[in-house]
Design an enzyme around this catalytic site. Structure first.
Site: not given
Ligand code: F6R
Length: 245
Positions: A67, A136, A138, A143
């Site tokens: 990314d 979280n 991801h 996400e």
């Protein structure tokens, strides 16, 4: 699925680097999928050390990063291209033209993402993918709620991720709100995956990944059943697991 629990981040980094070096020794032109963030920093330092000692050769290796932030140039000190150059590529004998990071400054992001997927395919696919995990759950910038079949695309970062990543910026308002990210589908096509996690702030996400349901709500759980995946966790990241084997 293979689960390796080690004492601390140093041991996690050594173990992961050993796996990467072993695979490169077996196949000189290995295609790596790489991650950024705090978690792989020491592992990259290990690989650089091994390369200096001529224990591993990157001449024929190519890489695809997961990314990149939208709006940051490759020479911005918080861009992932900058991170990769600084922590790994500038320290090993890799050919820079064989290293790929999505272009965060692309005008036509849709086309750029399509071409990124094609470049991965053209290289024969990712042989070995490194993953970190967000607090979280991801992976890359997929996400919670990211579709299982998602491909490289523009994604909006959650408040949670922006807050987590603000530690690297002067102000939260400087953190980009969008990124280009390989999708869950792209990641799952790698022939082998190594996911590393350390620290207590990852314990909940690790527990949800390994012991919760396989769900898009926890993107890391979507790789759990990959045919060749190794989780390397330090004791703190593994602390909430009931099954430690
Ligand atoms: C970055 C990436 C992210 C990180 C995750 C954990 O390329 O893929 O999913 O792996 O945000 O970041 P750290 O390692 O900084 O805790």
């Amino acid at each position: 699925m293979k689960l390796i629990i080690v004492k601390d981040a140093a041991e996690m980094s050594r173990k992961a680097a050993e796996i990467f070096a072993a695979r490169i020794k077996k196949k000189a032109n290995l295609v790596l999928g790489l991650a950024t963030g705090s978690t792989p920093e020491k592992m990259y330092a290990e690989l650089a050390k091994m390369n200096r000692r001529k224990e591993v050769d990157f001449t024929e290796v190519s890489t695809f990063n997961l990314d990149e932030y939208v709006g940051l140039r490759g020479d911005h000190d918080q861009s992932y291209r900058y991170f990769m150059n600084k922590n790994l590529f500038n320290k090993i004998n890799i050919q820079k033209e064989n290293t790929h990071v999505p272009d965060g400054m692309a005008l036509d992001t849709k086309e750029t993402c399509k071409l990124y997927e094609l470049a991965i395919k053209g290289a024969g696919g990712v042989d070995l993918q490194l993953l970190g995990i967000g607090s979280n759950g991801h992976i890359a910038f997929n996400e919670p709620g990211s579709p299982k079949a998602s491909r490289t695309r523009v994604v909006k970062l959650t408040k949670n991720t922006i807050k987590d990543n603000s530690r690297f910026f002067k102000k939260v308002s400087e953190v980009p709100t969008k990124a280009l990210s390989m999708g869950n589908g792209t990641i799952n096509e790698a022939k082998e995956i190594v996911l590393i996690a350390n620290g207590a702030n990852k314990a909940k996400a690790v527990k949800a990944t390994l012991e919760g349901p396989v769900t898009e709500a926890v993107p890391a759980s979507l790789v759990r059943d990959h045919k060749k995946i190794t989780f390397i966790l330090d004791e703190e990241a593994a602390s909430l697991l009931t099954k430690k084997k």
